[in-house]
Design a protein around this motif. Structure first.
Motif, PDB file in Angstrom:
ATOM      1  N   CYS A   1      -6.263  -2.007  -0.248  1.00 29.33           N
ATOM      2  CA  CYS A   1      -5.840  -0.796   0.731  1.00 29.33           C
ATOM      3  C   CYS A   1      -6.931   0.298   1.144  1.00 29.33           C
ATOM      4  O   CYS A   1      -7.623   0.079   0.475  1.00 29.33           O
ATOM      5  CB  CYS A   1      -4.557   0.205   0.066  1.00 29.33           C
TER       6      CYS A   1
ATOM      7  N   CYS B   1       0.877  -1.176   0.031  1.00 26.29           N
ATOM      8  CA  CYS B   1      -0.197  -0.054   0.087  1.00 26.29           C
ATOM      9  C   CYS B   1       1.070   1.109   0.186  1.00 26.29           C
ATOM     10  O   CYS B   1       1.934   1.203   0.691  1.00 26.29           O
ATOM     11  CB  CYS B   1      -0.796   0.119   1.229  1.00 26.29           C
TER      12      CYS B   1
ATOM     13  N   PRO C   1      -3.049  -1.789   4.669  1.00 27.84           N
ATOM     14  CA  PRO C   1      -3.661  -2.833   4.093  1.00 27.84           C
ATOM     15  C   PRO C   1      -4.942  -3.248   4.602  1.00 27.84           C
ATOM     16  O   PRO C   1      -5.033  -3.320   5.839  1.00 27.84           O
ATOM     17  CB  PRO C   1      -2.479  -3.769   3.995  1.00 27.84           C
TER      18      PRO C   1
END
Length: 358
Positions: free
Chosen positions: A348, A293, A311
């Motif tokens: 994410c 992410c 995440p």
């Protein structure tokens, strides 16, 4: 005659076995349904918590096509604001396995009020589309169950949105001087009547300009969309002056670019030794690409001081690499191919800093 009698006896025994097998299959279906019921809405293994700050939807897997068999899925919708309710609206495309004796025993979707455990409704079949459901508080739970037999299509899709209660001031007759407010009925207020923060969250969440205008003006959204890009000669914007008046698609591209470069999974190179904390081993290649992410959360939908990109779905993927380890007691390196497991961020989300849990 003896041969004819033997043939009759063999046929009768085969029919009995076939009947027993059919009865066993039917019994196993009822037993399977009973076992499914024991899982219950409260099964935490299948529950997914969704923070609701604007409009959204959930649906059966593969909607609008045939859903898989043997599934128990539970969603718990939790409004980001406390003093609001959640309204559920079923999509017109609705179809699950038909009921038996007007009871949804096998494949069904049901809605529960988490505050007291009340089941607001359970639905299956395809005769009628379920009506709207409204939570009593800021949470509501939805459960979908399919057994191992007869999946149907298209499944279901449920759209959810925030509902703001209408408050009415009343007086307690026991205490004439006291005044309090109570929620008398839920009402889906028009966008212009929403609190500014809720309206901002709703507007931010739309992915296309068409959907946004349709939300703001459902009765005349097409006209408003045309008016938005019709020249007003009294006051020309810079886009007209410089010959750059854009159409809707350009704003949609701007929105999509923000989504792509905000909080999303992206390629990162990581050192295998650092990831695995294996300083006693050499790997080749020494670095690999993984999804992690990245990006910022400038348009975070949560009402908090600071958001961070974290995440929300993590998987492990195996990569085959060359491993070099010193031989014990002698010079040289032991060489072998090995699989290393590295974390990849599949999804994410922006959350308030310090609150990374689901």
């Amino acid at each position: 005659m003896l041969l004819f009698g033997l043939l009759l006896l063999t046929s009768a025994l085969a029919g009995q076995r076939h009947g027993t097998q059919a009865e066993s299959n039917l019994s196993s279906k009822f037993q399977y349904s009973s076992n499914k019921e024991q899982n219950g809405v409260q099964d935490p293994q299948h529950e997914r918590i969704i923070t609701v700050s604007t409009n959204g939807s959930i649906h059966s897997p593969r909607f609008p096509h045939t859903y898989p068999r043997n599934m128990v899925l539970v969603w718990r919708l939790v409004a980001a604001e406390e003093n609001v309710w959640i309204q559920l609206t079923f999509d017109e495309r609705f179809g699950l396995e038909d009921p038996e004796d007007d009871i949804c025993k096998y494949d069904f979707v049901e809605v529960e009020e988490p505050s007291d455990g009340t089941i607001l409704g359970r639905w299956c079949g395809s005769g009628t589309v379920p009506g709207k459901q409204i939570s009593k508080g800021n949470q509501i739970r939805i459960r979908f169950v399919s057994d191992e037999y007869f999946p149907s299509e298209p499944g279901f899709c449920i759209h959810y949105n925030i509902v703001v209660p209408i408050l009415k001031a009343t007086r307690d007759q026991s205490y004439p001087g006291e005044q309090f407010t109570e929620a008398v009925s839920p009402s889906v207020l028009p966008p212009s009547a929403l609190p500014l923060d809720l309206l901002n969250n709703a507007v931010t969440a739309f992915s296309t300009l068409e959907d946004l205008i349709r939300y703001l003006e459902p009765d005349r959204w097409q006209l408003d969309l045309e008016d938005l890009y019709r020249p007003t000669w009294q006051l020309l914007g810079k886009a007209f002056v410089f010959g750059r008046k854009s159409r809707v698609v350009d704003l949609n591209l701007l929105k999509e670019e923000v989504r792509l470069y905000s909080c999303t999974p992206r390629n990162f190179s990581v050192s295998i030794r650092e990831e695995l904390k294996r300083t006693d081993t050499i790997f080749w290649p020494g670095c690999l690409l993984v999804k992690r992410c990245g990006g910022n959360c400038a348009c975070c939908l949560h009402n908090c001081h600071e958001c961070q990109c974290v995440p929300s779905k993590v998987t492990k993927k195996y990569h085959e690499v060359l491993q070099l380890r010193p031989k014990s007691g002698v010079r040289g390196l032991h060489k072998s191919l090995t699989d290393v497991a590295l974390e990849h961020h599949e999804e994410c989300d922006c959350v308030c800093r310090g609150h990374t849990g689901g």
